[in-house]
Design an enzyme around this catalytic site. Sequence first.
Site, mmCIF file in Angstrom:
data_model
loop_
_atom_site.group_PDB
_atom_site.id
_atom_site.type_symbol
_atom_site.label_atom_id
_atom_site.label_comp_id
_atom_site.label_asym_id
_atom_site.label_seq_id
_atom_site.Cartn_x
_atom_site.Cartn_y
_atom_site.Cartn_z
ATOM 1 N N ASP A 50 -48.390 -3.605 -57.266
ATOM 2 C CA ASP A 50 -47.294 -4.203 -56.265
ATOM 3 C C ASP A 50 -45.698 -3.340 -58.182
ATOM 4 O OD1 ASP A 50 -45.903 -6.595 -55.602
ATOM 5 O OD2 ASP A 50 -45.561 -7.884 -57.375
ATOM 6 N N GLU A 121 -51.503 -1.273 -52.387
ATOM 7 C CA GLU A 121 -50.676 -2.066 -53.706
ATOM 8 C C GLU A 121 -51.943 -1.790 -54.100
ATOM 9 O OE1 GLU A 121 -47.181 -5.539 -52.758
ATOM 10 O OE2 GLU A 121 -49.262 -5.590 -53.821
#
Length: 233
Positions: A50, A121
Amino acid sequence: MKNLLDLEHRLNYYFNNRNLLKNALLHKSFGNEHRKYKNINNERLELLGDSVLALIVAEYLYKNRNFNEGTMAKVKSMVVSEPILAKISRELKVGEYLMLSKGEENTGGRDRDSILCDTFEAILGAIYIDSNLREAKSFALSHIRKYIDNIEGNEEILDYKTILQEYAQKKFKIVPVYELVSESGPDHMKEFEIEVELMNHRGRAKARNKKKAEQLSAKDLCIKLGVKYNETL
């Protein structure tokens, strides 16, 4: 598990340490049924990925789009949103390779936006650890760039709740009100109907989760009001 080499072909990245890829595909629910994996899952890689993705997208926007700070932040948020990352995971068929509990799988976990987004992610985080930022950037931008470059004509990445709220605050000094109208279906296949109201104007939509239904109802009202995304950027 399916052959991870097939997934590496789809990713166009071949791991030096394939255990990182396995880890990226390991949902926390799997540990509930397999004691060996009780404390092993992809959440740490997801958090790393992320952050890496945020840097990659911010840098790309800075270098390639002449947006001011506020617009950069909004566009970045739209591009790295759950629906977009989940869509990319579907294109890569990531769901076929996930390690989930039977319960999670039976309730549609392999195609759930939140799980697919988190896994994308985690894979990005795994690529970063396995190699370097350059490789991670190459992988991420090969999938994300098209959404950034075509944002003006790409409605699927727009955050209609934010667009509607900023329009409402700017024009009326109030915020839209969302209401759950109904929910139907069995627990694992529920459908939610949401209505949004703004100055006696209403939008309504149904979806499999409340968040998506709110987005779609906001989109419905934006269309009715003629609100464009660039009016609030």
